[in-house]
Design an enzyme around this catalytic site. Structure first.
Site, PDB file in Angstrom:
ATOM      1  N   HIS A   1      71.806   5.577  30.822  1.00 37.42           N
ATOM      2  CA  HIS A   1      70.879   6.422  30.068  1.00 37.42           C
ATOM      3  C   HIS A   1      71.414   6.645  28.656  1.00 37.42           C
ATOM      4  CE1 HIS A   1      70.655   7.518  34.407  1.00 37.42           C
ATOM      5  NE2 HIS A   1      69.362   7.385  34.183  1.00 37.42           N
TER       6      HIS A   1
ATOM      7  N   ASP B   1      75.879   7.261  29.519  1.00 33.78           N
ATOM      8  CA  ASP B   1      76.636   6.960  30.742  1.00 33.78           C
ATOM      9  C   ASP B   1      76.563   5.491  31.155  1.00 33.78           C
ATOM     10  OD1 ASP B   1      74.024   6.797  31.556  1.00 33.78           O
ATOM     11  OD2 ASP B   1      74.117   8.433  33.009  1.00 33.78           O
TER      12      ASP B   1
ATOM     13  N   SER C   1      64.356   8.850  35.744  1.00 33.14           N
ATOM     14  CA  SER C   1      65.525   9.589  35.257  1.00 33.14           C
ATOM     15  C   SER C   1      65.584   9.706  33.740  1.00 33.14           C
ATOM     16  CB  SER C   1      66.806   8.916  35.761  1.00 33.14           C
ATOM     17  OG  SER C   1      66.882   7.577  35.308  1.00 33.14           O
TER      18      SER C   1
END
Length: 374
Positions: free
Chosen positions: A348, A345, A45
């Site tokens: 990340h 967040d 991610s």
């Protein structure tokens, strides 16, 4: 025969300045001239640019919802950030379009592709099944699968001439390992227990690097893992009342020790690869850990005024993180200025942080050797 007089002091200074100017211009021209015909990326991610959303944007996945993407794209793009990620900045630097997700059908991959997919691990599913952690792996996109996607793409792009094609491409291989440790650490393994599997994880990463080099890749960037003990999610879930569990900056010591152990082993294995390949391949270690840790230690140097507090979410408290109130969930909102924050967040980083890291990889501040070379 008359004697030749030596240049005067002012003339010597002029000559020296002229030489320095020529050297600087030559270096700049060389760096500017460094081009790749394509950029290929593997990972999770941290660098996913949409593989999880090639069939639509599933609403149950938070990063498909606003305010993700607000800073640069103005809408969610399945990137786990407020805007661009590292591979976007690398693509721009080398004059290729933002990398399309490798799972996007009918796409032209001639200038690169992104195999990274959110949730990806280094290890295959049977490894986690053997540890009783199958329920902690929600997406099956390990290194072995990403290598297969890469092989399928290159077969269509370069056919029988992939050795030459990939020689002139940049390959970013990772980071990998973060989600392997996440599965263990959120599955009731402590950092010491998770470290027992570091050798297997690192060896799997190295085998992946060997495979892309065997296919023809010459310039390969291999990132380490991040200092997870400095991230809001870990600080929230595993925070304690004991000061001994934290380092001088406020990061969880044992979790960062795990990251350091992984990175030290990875660097040792990369050093062996360099000896083995010699000039046939340029294997670069990208130091995620040092880059992020320096941002925590010296936030003003990077323009940050918040390093432990997530910009987006409604968890409140010191870290603004709660699993039940994550960014992208109803009621969650972003801070007024994401560029002031290190964490987007809680899991990340912000676009601003990724830009700083990319610059460090290019220049060599956080990549050895640097991606840019003369």
């Amino acid at each position: 025969m008359g004697t030749m007089s030596s240049p005067s002091v002012p003339a010597q200074k002029q000559q020296l300045l002229l030489c320095l100017a020529v050297l600087l211009l030559a270096g700049a021209a060389s760096a500017q001239a460094q081009k790749y015909n394509a950029v290929f990326n593997f990972g999770d991610s941290i660098t996913d640019t949409g593989n999880l959303c090639t069939s639509g944007k599933p609403t149950e996945i938070t990063f498909t919802q606003p305010p993700y993407g607000e800073t640069y794209f103005g809408t969610p793009t399945c990137r786990c950030s407020d805007g661009r990620v590292i591979v976007d900045f690398l693509s721009t630097k080398f004059g290729v379009p933002f990398l399309p997700p490798s799972k996007a059908n009918g796409t032209d991959f001639k200038q690169g592709a992104n195999m990274a997919i959110t949730g990806a691990t280094a290890m295959d599913a049977p490894f986690f099944r053997g540890l009783g952690l199958s329920d902690k792996i929600w997406n099956n996109g390990p290194i072995s699968f990403q290598i297969q996607w890469f092989q399928q793409i290159t077969a269509t792009v370069c056919g029988n001439d992939c050795m030459r094609y990939l020689r002139d491409s940049l390959v970013v291989f990772g980071e990998f390992g973060g989600n392997d440790y996440n599965a263990m650490l959120f599955g009731n393994y402590n950092p010491d227990q998770a470290s027992r599997y570091t050798t297997k994880i690192v060896n799997t990463i190295i085998r992946g690097v060997e495979k892309v080099v065997a296919m023809g890749a010459r310039d390969v960037v291999v990132p380490g893992v991040l200092p997870i003990g400095c991230f809001p999610i870990y600080l929230t879930v595993y925070g304690t009342n004991s000061s001994a569990d934290y380092d001088s900056l406020g990061c969880l010591r044992k979790f960062n020790d795990l990251s350091t152990f992984h990175n030290n082993l990875l660097q040792a294995k990369i050093a062996r690869l360099r000896k083995r390949y010699g000039r046939a391949a340029r294997i670069m270690y990208a130091d995620f850990y040092s880059a992020v840790y320096d941002m925590v230690q010296n936030p003003s140097k990077y323009g940050f005024n918040a390093v432990f507090e997530a910009c987006c979410g409604s968890g409140g408290g010191k870290y603004n993180y709660a699993n039940s109130a994550r960014c992208g969930m109803p009621g969650a909102a972003a801070c007024a200025s994401p560029a002031d924050h290190l964490s987007w967040d809680g899991i990340h980083l912000t676009e601003a942080a990724y830009k700083q890291i990319t610059d460090g990889w290019l220049s060599g501040a956080y990549c050895s050797p640097p991606i840019l070379h003369t």
